[in-house]
Design a protein around this motif. Structure first.
Motif: not given
Length: 821
Positions: A268, A365, A367-368, A432, A457, A459, A462-463, A766, A768
């Motif tokens: 990541s 993540h 985005d979450q 990512t 999504w 794992d 990630k960012q 986390q 997704g």
């Protein structure tokens, strides 16, 4: 997360009489454990190890060395070596290996359809019929097989007698070399390659790429081993060692430099798996002049964001706004401690920032957070790093970049992501990039669906995010925010570029590392939880101490576990209820971290200025390291007769940093330590602040996590089912399990047992999206810490809240919910 893996490369005959080496791979994919493989030697007549090696072989052609995996014993906290052999071994070693491999992200990576399609397209765009390919970090061999299959397709129209596949000696050699440092994955790759009928074109090598070399084999290795006069056994040993070393040389030999290097050794953060030093060596020594590297280019992007949650992951923040704890000794003590730590940590961050120290990137993540309204972008995306991977940089770099603020808010963190250009043409991209920015390549996106496959999504990538370096910063549209981003061979670090605000706070009395730098984000978040963690623990300890202090009975408080919060809360809570006024009272802090001990001592000094009771206790405290402390207790338990003495009060969260990220019940190491204290002091009352624990559960729908951990079948037209069991795939059909059992039994001569999906330690938030609880929450088992440590079992029937539910796999009638876990 640094993982150390090792394999055989050198012979230390004079010292050990065996072949061993230590090869380091910074790879999160090996599950965070230390793996050491050793080629065991035949015992000599004296019972010592001799120089002749015995290699263990899997079903395929790849030699497999005996392997030992270092694991932390969750009961004792001590490291231990567990032997493992092949992935389907029926013994304890096979179990250890299965646990090791199934905890990795290989399976999730192989389920990433867009990634797979992009690599296949890049290989098809790059390869020519005569090309040689080197796949670095092959894993299951997927990229190597994609290359091999396309080469076969290209060569169908090539006339016989062409030069493809010809070695320098005139013989036919595999066109694709797939190297893999992690022995279990090398075994799996060999099996998968064989199952796809590609063994003639792919050579799987269990080595690091920087152990490979180009040229003819060297002289026999036997000359390096001294002869013992008159000994036929010595000659046999010398011949066996020579054969082993010759085979080792042959495995490492490439007949010619590669035309194309393909690799996927990035995480990541991009660099932490050793991408730069690996490619620096490979391009210089293993790639032809003008050869291609896939991916060709990497770019890193950054954005300024507002997120109070990320701020709480950066520094303990104390009470939420508007909340007040009850006026009891425990909560009051916790508030006082957090106030002191916040003040000291702010000063530590300022010194860290003002002296040019940058902050590490942490994967998450994000985005979450955005989808839950917990994150707000404040600036336009900005490219902060660009790397040409066919010309990897020879040196570290550091540069200042300017972020242009586009929205008003309070900046708390920097978010990072990367973009890979696989073939150098700017069209075939992996990224990512956060979902809120869309697929725009100019913002670091991937350009959208590839052959109809959109990025789902995942794992394994990630960012990332990083602290600002200072506290929160107010910004307005049009502001310019300078940041400094640096990289070395395995890390990217970042911070606001130091300015006038760096001199705002008084530095601490000693140089302290900021808590959010040397503690994980999750731990830092926990450390700010007064209401649910520190107030109850402090109050329970205060009540135990008060029951002794009000009667004038001295007591010894023993604080177990890692981190500065519990010792400081214990110090303040015990001081509040009069423990310092009772002669003979003392406090023992069992602490292994030097940084945590420094924090405790400095914070206790500041706390003592406000709290005379806490100051008095610092005169009767003692710090102990866990291993010698409990070693002494074991000795006492074996030899010491029962003696009366003052009560002992044991406090714990429990939390052990070595167990972080593992299954939560591994922290029940505390129970074993509590038992050792009781056994070593049979005549003294031992009270535990923690009376017991419950393991709870719930049936859930987790569609995204299930998808990324589900069984493999055809991936890009290649069969990967042989890897299912070892990778811990879920949803494996019974007939496939039975076939794997028959294959393993015929290979090893005994049964390997039923396929049991692994248990994962994972944060459900986390996962997704799609999380849905499908049953009431239930107790699985209970632990009573007032009793000796013992095996505990639990069994519960789970009633799904669905009509006609089929537990574990099926969909309820009239419902879109599926029970996955």
């Amino acid at each position: 997360s640094l993982t150390l893996a090792s394999h055989v490369s050198k012979c230390f005959e004079a010292m050990f009489g065996l072949l061993c080496s230590y090869a380091i791979a910074a790879s999160r994919r090996t599950g965070g454990l230390l793996a050491r493989s050793v080629a065991l030697s035949e015992p000599s007549s004296t019972g010592t190890l001799s120089g002749a090696t015995r290699l263990f072989h899997g079903r395929g052609k790849t030699p497999v060395k005996a392997m030992f995996v270092q694991q932390v014993n969750a009961v004792t906290g001590e490291s231990e070596w567990v032997p493992v052999s092949t992935p389907d071994a029926p013994d304890a070693g096979g179990d250890a290996l299965s646990a090791l491999v199934s905890a990795t992200s290989y399976l999730d990576m192989l389920q990433d359809r867009r990634r797979n399609a992009a690599y296949q397209q890049a290989l098809e765009n790059t390869l020519q019929p005569h090309h040689r390919v080197l796949d670095i970090g092959t894993g299951t061999g997927l990229l190597a097989m994609m290359a091999a299959r396309h080469l076969q397709q290209l060569q169908q129209g090539v006339a016989p007698g062409s030069s493809s596949g010809q070695s320098s000696s005139g013989g036919v050699s595999p066109q694709v070399t797939a190297c893999e440092v992690f022995p279990p994955m090398a075994i799996i790759a060999d099996r998968v390659v064989s199952a796809n009928g590609l063994s003639s074109i792919i050579k799987v090598v269990n080595k690091r790429s920087d152990d490979l070399w180009v040229g003819a084999p060297g002289p026999a290795a036997a000359t390096a081993i001294p002869e013992e006069a008159g000994s036929s056994k010595a000659s046999a040993r010398r011949a066996a060692a020579a054969a082993a070393l010759a085979q080792d040389d042959a495995d490492a030999l490439l007949p010619a430099r590669a035309d194309v290097i393909v690799t996927e050794i990035f995480d990541s953060e991009l660099l932490a798996e050793g991408l730069l030093p690996t490619l620096r060596h490979a391009v210089a020594h293993l790639l032809k002049e003008g050869g291609s590297v896939i991916p060709a280019r990497a770019r890193v992007f950054c954005q300024l964001v507002e997120s109070p949650l990320l701020s709480r992951m950066s520094t303990p923040t104390g009470l939420p706004p508007g909340s007040q704890p009850p006026p009891a000794p425990g909560p009051v003590s916790a508030v006082q401690v957090l106030d002191v730590l916040q003040e000291l940590n702010a000063a530590a961050r300022t010194v860290h920032y003002a002296t040019g120290q940058l902050n590490p990137l942490r994967e998450l993540h994000v985005d979450q957070l955005y989808e839950r309204g917990l994150l707000k972008p404040l600036s336009e995306p900005q490219e902060v790093l660009s790397l040409e991977l066919a010309r990897p940089p020879a040196h570290n770099s550091s540069a200042v970049h300017t972020l242009r603020v586009s929205s008003e808010g309070t900046a708390h963190a920097l978010v990072f992501w990367w973009q890979l250009d696989l073939d150098g043409r700017g069209q075939l991209l992996l990224s990512t990039c956060p979902r809120w920015l869309g697929p725009d390549p100019a913002h670091g996106g991937d350009g959208g669906p590839l052959h109809g496959v959109a990025q789902g999504w995942r794992d394994h990538w990630k960012q990332c995010w990083a602290q600002l370096g200072t506290g929160p910063k107010e910004v307005r549209p049009g502001d310019s925010v300078p940041i400094r981003v640096a990289h070395d061979d395995i890390n990217i670090t970042a911070s606001l570029s130091p300015g006038d605000e760096a001199s705002g706070l008084q530095p601490p009395p000693q140089r302290l590392p900021p808590m959010g730098v040397y503690h994980s984000p999750r731990r830092t978040w926990q450390e700010g939880d007064i209401i649910n963690r520190w107030a109850p623990l402090g109050q329970a300890l205060a009540e135990c101490v008060y029951s002794c202090a009000e009667k004038g009975i001295p007591c010894e408080v023993v604080v177990l576990g890692d981190g500065p919060l519990l010792p400081l809360v214990s110090l303040a809570a015990a001081g509040h209820v009069g423990m310092p006024g009772v002669p003979g009272s003392s406090m023992t802090i069992v602490q292994d971290s030097v940084a945590d001990e420094m924090w405790i001592k400095i914070a206790a000094g500041t706390l003592g200025q406000q709290h005379p009771g806490a100051a008095a206790l610092t005169r009767v405290w003692a710090f102990k390291r866990s291993q010698p402390y409990f070693k002494r207790l074991r000795h006492m338990a074996d030899s010491q007769p029962a003696r009366s003495g003052p009560p002992m009060i044991v406090a714990a969260e429990p939390y052990y940093s070595l167990m972080e990220g593992q299954l939560p019940w591994t922290h029940l190491r505390f129970w074993n330590q509590l038992q050792l204290i009781r056994d070593a002091h049979p005549g003294r009352p031992v009270l535990s602040v923690l009376g017991g624990a419950r393991l709870r559960g719930v049936a859930v729908s987790l569609p995204e996590l299930w998808r990324t951990r589900s069984r493999l079948d055809q991936v890009q037209g290649l069969q990967l089912a042989p890897a299912n069991k070892v990778l811990g795939a879920v949803g494996v059909p019974e007939e496939e399990q039975q076939e794997e059992e028959r294959r393993a039994s015929s290979s090893s001569g005994s049964s390997t047992g039923a396929h049991v999906p692994p248990v994962y330690a994972y944060s459900a938030w986390q996962c997704g999206g799609g999380y849905k609880e499908l049953s009431p929450r239930f107790d699985v088992m209970q632990f009573d810490f007032s009793k000796p440590v013992s095996a505990v079992e639990g069994q519960v029937r789970v009633e799904l809240q669905l009509p006609e539910a089929a537990a574990g796999s099926g969909t309820a009638a009239g419902s879109d919910a599926v029970c996955h876990a």
